[in-house]
Design an enzyme around this catalytic site. Structure first.
Site, mmCIF file in Angstrom:
data_model
loop_
_atom_site.group_PDB
_atom_site.id
_atom_site.type_symbol
_atom_site.label_atom_id
_atom_site.label_comp_id
_atom_site.label_asym_id
_atom_site.label_seq_id
_atom_site.Cartn_x
_atom_site.Cartn_y
_atom_site.Cartn_z
ATOM 1 N N LYS A 113 0.815 -1.212 0.000
ATOM 2 C CA LYS A 113 0.000 0.000 0.000
ATOM 3 C C LYS A 113 0.854 1.270 0.000
ATOM 4 O O LYS A 113 0.401 2.326 -0.421
ATOM 5 C CB LYS A 113 -0.960 -0.010 1.185
ATOM 6 C CG LYS A 113 -1.831 -1.278 1.173
ATOM 7 C CD LYS A 113 -3.237 -1.023 1.564
ATOM 8 C CE LYS A 113 -4.226 -2.093 1.155
ATOM 9 N NZ LYS A 113 -3.972 -3.442 1.646
HETATM 10 C C1 LIG Z 1 -4.645 -4.542 1.116
HETATM 11 C C2 LIG Z 1 -3.907 -5.831 1.069
HETATM 12 C C3 LIG Z 1 -4.277 -6.851 0.173
HETATM 13 C C4 LIG Z 1 -5.496 -6.733 -0.718
HETATM 14 O O1 LIG Z 1 -5.345 -5.764 -1.723
HETATM 15 P P1 LIG Z 1 -6.645 -5.213 -2.484
HETATM 16 O O2 LIG Z 1 -6.160 -4.121 -3.347
HETATM 17 O O3 LIG Z 1 -7.581 -4.744 -1.420
HETATM 18 O O4 LIG Z 1 -7.208 -6.365 -3.251
HETATM 19 C C5 LIG Z 1 -3.505 -7.987 0.128
HETATM 20 N N1 LIG Z 1 -2.432 -8.149 0.941
HETATM 21 C C6 LIG Z 1 -2.058 -7.204 1.808
HETATM 22 C C7 LIG Z 1 -0.884 -7.448 2.681
HETATM 23 C C8 LIG Z 1 -2.769 -6.006 1.894
HETATM 24 O O5 LIG Z 1 -2.386 -5.067 2.757
#
Ligand SMILES: *Cc1c(COP(=O)(O)O)cnc(C)c1O
Length: 461
Positions: A113
């Site tokens: 993220k």
């Molecule tokens: C947010 C997240 C996901 C999922 O990603 P999306 O874009 O919501 O599908 C998967 N793994 C981790 C570690 C995350 O923080």
């Protein structure tokens, strides 16, 4: 210049800055580009020679549409990726014949993220200062969005942040990454409910036009288009490193809200030769069931070893549904209204066929998650976090001869040390710059699962 339209067809088109500030469209839809640029094979071949920041600039420029100058975009991207602790930004690791891991956890909070939120934080700050405005960021998190948003926005004068996380349902590392940030513009709310409850509250607050305007609300969850387009970059970066455009590759993506894998779908629409996008879910498998049965049907959420994917309604799936419905916003608005009422949506046969052409899906339970972590560690010495392991299990199940498969490693194993230790006997250590996380003071409010109470809290703060 790209304009952005709503998936529900009843909001006026906006430019990039306005889309970044607006989040959800007034008609309840999500913004998508009205048209997409297309990179030629020779452009993509050149992409393979570029460093991460330069590649990001090339890919993002058309989406920004001239609202930032070349130099401004460049500087913002340089600052964003300077906060990463690996010189490749998104390094590839090989763990098997034609099996690769794309490590997306070298940013400030050890999850993918950071790629998008470090950019979005700077972008919001820039836009607001240019307009002489201040804004309130409200976000729901299943763990990683919150910490990444806080790391990106803490201490920025133009912003204050309220981050809602499900009380007791995020890992201790995740919680501490959010609650130990001391900046006065950061407010953590632990909601007595699930992530979907948090997300619903955020949606309710944004749906209240008077509140939205009086507090100048801004969304930083993955419905924000700036996040999607920032995530497109690493699909190109990885595929080009493995021979794109001359060689097709597939991706396996640990999926919750469908933001990350949707960025892979956009990369493909921009011209990247992607063979297959594998939706990897944990036991909260609405997307896998949808692909298998044609019904997008909600069930209750159950906690798993990969909590950032403990989600039932995948917000960004609406963007894909928009394409699957022939970009008919009115039709999709009616369908989404039915889904809201009946918790179930049946895809038309041709929509389902298109979905299956582009995507595969695999649900991976906790036992398989642990056995995958153990197996990969035994065979290669690599420690995968449980989200990444869900992706790897799906990648192994969907391997095709001659096609490199790239699994997105969405979190650092030290973010989820219990699961990793259970599977391997090895407790992954936090990187040196985070070793004091367990000594820092925490700050958060436990609040009722109630939008009105949270609204009042924000208005008073
Ligand atoms: C947010 C997240 C996901 C999922 O990603 P999306 O874009 O919501 O599908 C998967 N793994 C981790 C570690 C995350 O923080």
């Amino acid at each position: 210049m790209i304009r952005y339209i709503s998936t529900r067809g009843a909001s006026p088109p906006l430019g990039f800055f306005d889309v970044v500030l607006t989040g959800l469209a007034p008609d309840g839809g999500l913004y998508v580009p009205e048209t997409l640029p297309r990179f030629s094979a020779s452009e993509i071949a050149e992409f393979g020679t570029l460093d991460y920041v330069t590649l990001a600039q090339r890919i993002l420029a058309p989406f920004v549409g001239g609202e930032l100058s070349e130099a401004q975009l460049r500087q913002m991207l340089e600052e964003t990726y300077a906060s990463f602790r690996h010189t490749a930004i998104a390094p590839l690791v090989q763990v098997g014949h034609h099996q690769f891991i794309l490590e997306l956890f070298h940013g400030a909070t050890l999850a993918f993220k950071d790629f998008a939120l470090q950019f979005l934080g700077r972008l919001l700050d820039h836009i607001l200062r240019q307009r002489g405005e201040r804004a309130t960021v409200i976000g729901a998190t299943s763990g990683d969005t919150g910490s990444a948003a806080i790391a990106a926005c803490a201490g920025r004068d133009a912003l204050r942040l309220f981050i809602l996380h499900p009380h007791g349902r995020v890992s201790e590392v995740q919680r501490r990454q959010m609650t130990t940030v001391a900046d006065a513009n950061v407010h953590n709310l632990a909601v007595q409910g699930t992530f979907d409850d948090c997300q619903d509250i955020v949606k309710t607050l944004f749906g209240d036009a008077a509140f939205r305007e009086s507090e100048r609300l801004v969304a930083v969850n993955s419905i924000n288009w700036a996040r999607i387009c920032a995530q497109v970059v690493y699909y190109f970066y990885a595929a080009c490193a493995l021979g794109a455009p001359h060689r097709r590759v597939s991706f396996s993506v640990p999926t919750g809200n469908f933001g990350d894998i949707y960025a892979g779908y956009i990369a493909k629409r921009l011209g990247l030769p992607v063979e297959r996008l594998v939706i990897a879910t944990n036991r909260n498998d609405i997307l896998t069931r949808c692909l298998n049965t044609g019904a997008y049907a909600m069930e209750s959420v159950s906690p798993s070893l990969s909590p950032s994917m403990d989600i039932q309604i995948s917000s960004n799936f609406e963007r894909l549904l928009f394409d699957l419905h022939g970009r008919n916003g009115k039709g999709l608005a009616a369908a989404m209204q039915r889904f809201r009422a009946e918790k179930r949506l049946a895809l038309e046969p041709d929509a389902l066929q298109t979905l299956r052409q582009e995507f595969s899906a695999q649900a991976v339970d906790d036992a398989q998650t642990l056995s995958t972590i153990a197996e990969v560690y035994a065979q290669t010495g690599y420690l995968a976090d449980p989200h990444t392991a869900v992706g790897l299990a799906a990648a192994f199940a969907h391997a095709e001869p001659g096609i490199p498969m790239i699994t997105l490693a969405t979190a650092h194993p030290a973010k989820f040390p219990e699961a990793v230790e259970r599977a391997t006997g090895v407790r992954p250590a936090l990187p040196p710059h985070m070793r004091d996380l367990f000594e820092k003071k925490e700050r958060y409010e436990v609040v009722e699962n109630n939008a009105e109470i949270i609204k009042a809290y924000i208005a008073q703060t």
